[in-house]
Design a protein around this motif. Sequence first.
Motif, PDB file in Angstrom:
ATOM      1  N   GLU A  60      53.300  94.470  20.782  1.00 16.81           N
ATOM      2  CA  GLU A  60      54.125  93.528  20.102  1.00 16.81           C
ATOM      3  C   GLU A  60      55.421  93.302  21.056  1.00 16.81           C
ATOM      4  OE1 GLU A  60      54.251  94.690  16.015  1.00 16.81           O
ATOM      5  OE2 GLU A  60      52.424  95.599  16.370  1.00 16.81           O
ATOM      6  N   GLY A  61      55.902  94.131  21.805  1.00 17.03           N
ATOM      7  CA  GLY A  61      57.013  94.229  22.507  1.00 17.03           C
ATOM      8  C   GLY A  61      58.229  95.040  22.039  1.00 17.03           C
ATOM      9  N   MET A  62      57.858  95.921  20.864  1.00 15.15           N
ATOM     10  CA  MET A  62      58.831  96.527  20.258  1.00 15.15           C
ATOM     11  C   MET A  62      59.488  97.746  21.029  1.00 15.15           C
ATOM     12  SD  MET A  62      58.649  97.750  16.190  1.00 15.15           S
ATOM     13  CE  MET A  62      59.631  96.740  15.019  1.00 15.15           C
ATOM     14  N   ILE A  63      58.581  98.461  21.606  1.00 11.18           N
ATOM     15  CA  ILE A  63      58.865  99.639  22.542  1.00 11.18           C
ATOM     16  C   ILE A  63      58.318  99.366  23.766  1.00 11.18           C
ATOM     17  CG2 ILE A  63      59.085 101.111  20.744  1.00 11.18           C
ATOM     18  CD1 ILE A  63      56.402 101.926  21.010  1.00 11.18           C
ATOM     19  N   GLU A  64      58.754 100.422  24.590  1.00  7.23           N
ATOM     20  CA  GLU A  64      58.388 100.315  26.089  1.00  7.23           C
ATOM     21  C   GLU A  64      58.149 101.609  26.776  1.00  7.23           C
ATOM     22  OE1 GLU A  64      60.846  98.151  29.834  1.00  7.23           O
ATOM     23  OE2 GLU A  64      61.894  98.881  28.139  1.00  7.23           O
ATOM     24  N   ARG A  65      56.969 101.859  27.377  1.00 10.69           N
ATOM     25  CA  ARG A  65      56.511 103.048  27.844  1.00 10.69           C
ATOM     26  C   ARG A  65      57.162 103.230  29.380  1.00 10.69           C
ATOM     27  NH1 ARG A  65      51.126 102.928  25.814  1.00 10.69           N
ATOM     28  NH2 ARG A  65      50.927 104.677  24.412  1.00 10.69           N
ATOM     29  N   LEU A  66      57.820 104.393  29.596  1.00 11.40           N
ATOM     30  CA  LEU A  66      58.086 104.578  31.008  1.00 11.40           C
ATOM     31  C   LEU A  66      57.416 105.985  31.446  1.00 11.40           C
ATOM     32  CD1 LEU A  66      62.051 103.749  30.855  1.00 11.40           C
ATOM     33  CD2 LEU A  66      59.842 102.199  31.724  1.00 11.40           C
ATOM     34  N   GLY A  68      56.494 109.256  32.793  1.00  9.36           N
ATOM     35  CA  GLY A  68      57.186 110.387  33.003  1.00  9.36           C
ATOM     36  C   GLY A  68      58.612 110.683  32.316  1.00  9.36           C
ATOM     37  N   LYS A  69      58.855 109.678  31.771  1.00  8.86           N
ATOM     38  CA  LYS A  69      60.278 109.468  30.963  1.00  8.86           C
ATOM     39  C   LYS A  69      60.132 109.535  29.509  1.00  8.86           C
ATOM     40  CE  LYS A  69      64.052 107.749  32.401  1.00  8.86           C
ATOM     41  NZ  LYS A  69      64.938 106.570  32.720  1.00  8.86           N
ATOM     42  N   GLY A  70      59.400 108.694  29.052  1.00 13.92           N
ATOM     43  CA  GLY A  70      59.294 108.527  27.446  1.00 13.92           C
ATOM     44  C   GLY A  70      59.064 107.277  27.103  1.00 13.92           C
ATOM     45  N   THR A  71      59.196 107.012  25.698  1.00 12.97           N
ATOM     46  CA  THR A  71      58.934 105.767  25.101  1.00 12.97           C
ATOM     47  C   THR A  71      60.111 105.309  24.390  1.00 12.97           C
ATOM     48  OG1 THR A  71      56.363 106.369  24.976  1.00 12.97           O
ATOM     49  CG2 THR A  71      57.435 104.480  23.689  1.00 12.97           C
ATOM     50  N   TYR A  72      60.655 104.063  24.970  1.00 14.50           N
ATOM     51  CA  TYR A  72      61.832 103.656  24.434  1.00 14.50           C
ATOM     52  C   TYR A  72      61.984 102.383  23.666  1.00 14.50           C
ATOM     53  CZ  TYR A  72      63.740 106.962  28.119  1.00 14.50           C
ATOM     54  OH  TYR A  72      64.128 107.818  28.846  1.00 14.50           O
ATOM     55  N   VAL A  73      62.763 102.239  22.732  1.00 15.35           N
ATOM     56  CA  VAL A  73      63.080 101.068  21.951  1.00 15.35           C
ATOM     57  C   VAL A  73      63.538 100.005  22.648  1.00 15.35           C
ATOM     58  CG1 VAL A  73      63.806 100.046  20.109  1.00 15.35           C
ATOM     59  CG2 VAL A  73      63.235 102.591  20.019  1.00 15.35           C
ATOM     60  N   ARG A  74      62.999  98.596  22.839  1.00 17.30           N
ATOM     61  CA  ARG A  74      63.313  97.887  23.584  1.00 17.30           C
ATOM     62  C   ARG A  74      64.439  97.217  23.140  1.00 17.30           C
ATOM     63  NH1 ARG A  74      58.931  94.312  26.605  1.00 17.30           N
ATOM     64  NH2 ARG A  74      60.904  93.452  27.636  1.00 17.30           N
ATOM     65  N   ARG A  75      65.392  96.854  24.094  1.00 15.14           N
ATOM     66  CA  ARG A  75      66.640  96.132  23.964  1.00 15.14           C
ATOM     67  C   ARG A  75      66.136  94.550  23.885  1.00 15.14           C
ATOM     68  NH1 ARG A  75      71.046  97.769  24.196  1.00 15.14           N
ATOM     69  NH2 ARG A  75      71.659  99.861  24.757  1.00 15.14           N
ATOM     70  N   ALA A  76      66.965  93.599  23.061  1.00 20.37           N
ATOM     71  CA  ALA A  76      66.716  92.282  22.910  1.00 20.37           C
ATOM     72  C   ALA A  76      66.599  91.796  24.580  1.00 20.37           C
ATOM     73  CB  ALA A  76      67.659  91.715  22.083  1.00 20.37           C
ATOM     74  N   ARG A  77      65.787  91.010  24.827  1.00 18.59           N
ATOM     75  CA  ARG A  77      65.781  90.441  26.347  1.00 18.59           C
ATOM     76  C   ARG A  77      65.515  88.992  26.309  1.00 18.59           C
ATOM     77  NH1 ARG A  77      60.272  90.809  25.167  1.00 18.59           N
ATOM     78  NH2 ARG A  77      60.913  90.984  22.827  1.00 18.59           N
ATOM     79  N   PHE A  78      66.172  88.254  25.402  1.00 20.63           N
ATOM     80  CA  PHE A  78      66.048  86.823  25.292  1.00 20.63           C
ATOM     81  C   PHE A  78      66.400  85.877  26.433  1.00 20.63           C
ATOM     82  CE2 PHE A  78      63.630  87.678  21.536  1.00 20.63           C
ATOM     83  CZ  PHE A  78      62.951  86.454  21.291  1.00 20.63           C
ATOM     84  N   ASN A  79      67.277  86.679  26.933  1.00 25.99           N
ATOM     85  CA  ASN A  79      68.137  85.951  27.996  1.00 25.99           C
ATOM     86  C   ASN A  79      67.096  85.155  28.962  1.00 25.99           C
ATOM     87  OD1 ASN A  79      69.536  87.799  26.727  1.00 25.99           O
ATOM     88  ND2 ASN A  79      70.082  89.027  28.516  1.00 25.99           N
ATOM     89  N   ALA A  80      66.064  85.765  29.608  1.00 19.29           N
ATOM     90  CA  ALA A  80      65.233  85.258  30.080  1.00 19.29           C
ATOM     91  C   ALA A  80      64.489  83.944  29.637  1.00 19.29           C
ATOM     92  CB  ALA A  80      64.104  86.391  30.722  1.00 19.29           C
ATOM     93  N   SER A  81      64.138  84.275  28.301  1.00 15.16           N
ATOM     94  CA  SER A  81      63.033  83.166  27.887  1.00 15.16           C
ATOM     95  C   SER A  81      63.438  82.026  27.858  1.00 15.16           C
ATOM     96  CB  SER A  81      62.817  83.654  26.360  1.00 15.16           C
ATOM     97  OG  SER A  81      63.867  83.024  25.480  1.00 15.16           O
ATOM     98  N   LEU A  82      64.921  81.742  27.762  1.00 16.96           N
ATOM     99  CA  LEU A  82      65.285  80.257  27.603  1.00 16.96           C
ATOM    100  C   LEU A  82      65.084  79.504  29.029  1.00 16.96           C
ATOM    101  CD1 LEU A  82      68.508  79.215  25.965  1.00 16.96           C
ATOM    102  CD2 LEU A  82      68.173  78.506  28.430  1.00 16.96           C
ATOM    103  N   PHE A  83      65.054  80.427  30.049  1.00 24.43           N
ATOM    104  CA  PHE A  83      64.615  79.764  31.554  1.00 24.43           C
ATOM    105  C   PHE A  83      63.592  79.287  31.717  1.00 24.43           C
ATOM    106  CE2 PHE A  83      68.447  82.479  31.852  1.00 24.43           C
ATOM    107  CZ  PHE A  83      69.192  81.880  32.770  1.00 24.43           C
ATOM    108  N   ARG A  84      62.499  79.476  30.747  1.00 23.41           N
ATOM    109  CA  ARG A  84      61.148  78.942  30.822  1.00 23.41           C
ATOM    110  C   ARG A  84      61.115  77.491  30.519  1.00 23.41           C
ATOM    111  NH1 ARG A  84      56.350  81.416  27.884  1.00 23.41           N
ATOM    112  NH2 ARG A  84      57.474  81.388  25.961  1.00 23.41           N
ATOM    113  N   PHE A  85      62.428  76.916  30.114  1.00 26.31           N
ATOM    114  CA  PHE A  85      62.690  75.510  30.266  1.00 26.31           C
ATOM    115  C   PHE A  85      63.123  74.857  31.224  1.00 26.31           C
ATOM    116  CE2 PHE A  85      62.718  77.297  25.606  1.00 26.31           C
ATOM    117  CZ  PHE A  85      61.564  76.589  25.180  1.00 26.31           C
TER     118      PHE A  85
END
Lengths: 241, 241
Positions: A60-66, A68-85
């Motif tokens: 769902e994109g809520m968290i992110e696995r790394l 050897g490090k741990g499982t992290y809550v994702r930061r908003a990363r909408f900056n890139a999405s706009l570029f799809r256009f």
Amino acid sequence: MISGDERLPLYQRLRDELSTRIAEQHWRAGEAIPSEAELAKHYEVSIGTVRKAIDSLVKEGMIERLHGKGTYVRRARFNASLFRFFRMQNLAGERRIPEGRVLRMELTEAPSIVISNLKLAPGTQAINISRLRLFDGNPMLAESIWLPHDRFAPLLALKPSEFPDLLYPMYEQRFGQVIASAKESLTAEAVGPLHARLLQIEAGSPVMVIERLALGFDQHPIEWRLSRGPASEFRYHVEIR
Amino acid sequence: MISGDERLPLYQRLRDELSTRIAEQHWRAGEAIPSEAELAKHYEVSIGTVRKAIDSLVKEGMIERLHGKGTYVRRARFNASLFRFFRMQNLAGERRIPEGRVLRMELTEAPSIVISNLKLAPGTQAINISRLRLFDGNPMLAESIWLPHDRFAPLLALKPSEFPDLLYPMYEQRFGQVIASAKESLTAEAVGPLHARLLQIEAGSPVMVIERLALGFDQHPIEWRLSRGPASEFRYHVEIR
DNA sequence: GAGTGGTCTAGACCACGGT
DNA sequence: CCGTGGTCTAGACCACTCA
């Protein structure tokens, strides 16, 4: 012991439990949640069940696995999405952030389409921002942004020049409003006189119209925006499976 | 015993193995593949590993699980995808299949954009079909369809009236060409005189332009098409996560 | 009731990131 | 080295479909 509907599978109840905790910012964006072993012990389930719950949150994109490090809550990363256009005109395929120039901001009665999208009570006032996005000084996108007054009231004190190019990080830092997902819909139309002038294009030439409803982790609407840009500059890509 | 790169995880090699078998039509579309227990025994892996391999194929849309029945190879189901573009004007939100009217078919030298998309050798001839899609006799979409001659040669014997409304099922039945996925890209433009006439709209009014490259299970290009339709009739929805 | 996929467990071992 | 997530196993039991 996990609460929730007993008829649901364990891993799904655990998913809901973790999802709620994250939405409540019990663990903040960028922070790690407890390790799989810790979660398994705390909730008294096997580690396989924890992994299945975490898997779905990752999907769902809520968290992110790394590893050897741990499982992290994702930061908003909408900056890139706009570029799809944007058509990548730069040879290097650069992903520059377009300049954002706020033209006007006001508190005004929300039109019905905003009422229904932001789930406001009829007759409510809302914050409306008119903004132009530019590349190298050339207008690319005319945006009309609507925000609920109750969550964003302090925003009205800002001067147009004080707005950053990217709004979502500001929503997060100043208002605790984290954008988790969005629904967009695209159409095209012949440009009207107002937007022709803003975008410096010929009246009647085709523009892409992008409607975006941005939602929080708990699916509540945070922002609704309507953007128009010259069709010649836009290309949208999709993969169908 | 599973072949493939030893460094890859077991479940991934099994995924590749099954994927290849399906692409080779060892199990046909609509048929069930062996049960999880049978696969586990045959490949000498645990059932959990089989499930992980199957999971990923399900996510890719290649197969489908039916609880209590079995795991089935998916049939092409592109019929619905086209409807994502159409504004549902019918009150009931009906999903009618638009009529397809073939205007012209010819074997001709492929333009460079077709060469590169269909991965043909330069100077190759290809089959080009001009087709109009209509709802209640009103033109909605003008399509230009390109097919590689080697795979579709017998098609040239067909009369325009003999074409079905949906082409992909025909590709599958008559030519064994199964469409597994597609890449689309959308833009808009002011309509030219040719398409204005075909679509019966005013010259210069905005049209959506949809480019679609349809691929087989093994990712080889099968069909490339360029479609245009009046912008007022189109609305495209996306969810961003 | 026989056969299918779906859930859940308890544990072993590996690969990776930091100290 | 320790702690993290990633892979893999062997098996129990449940839920569903169909004859």
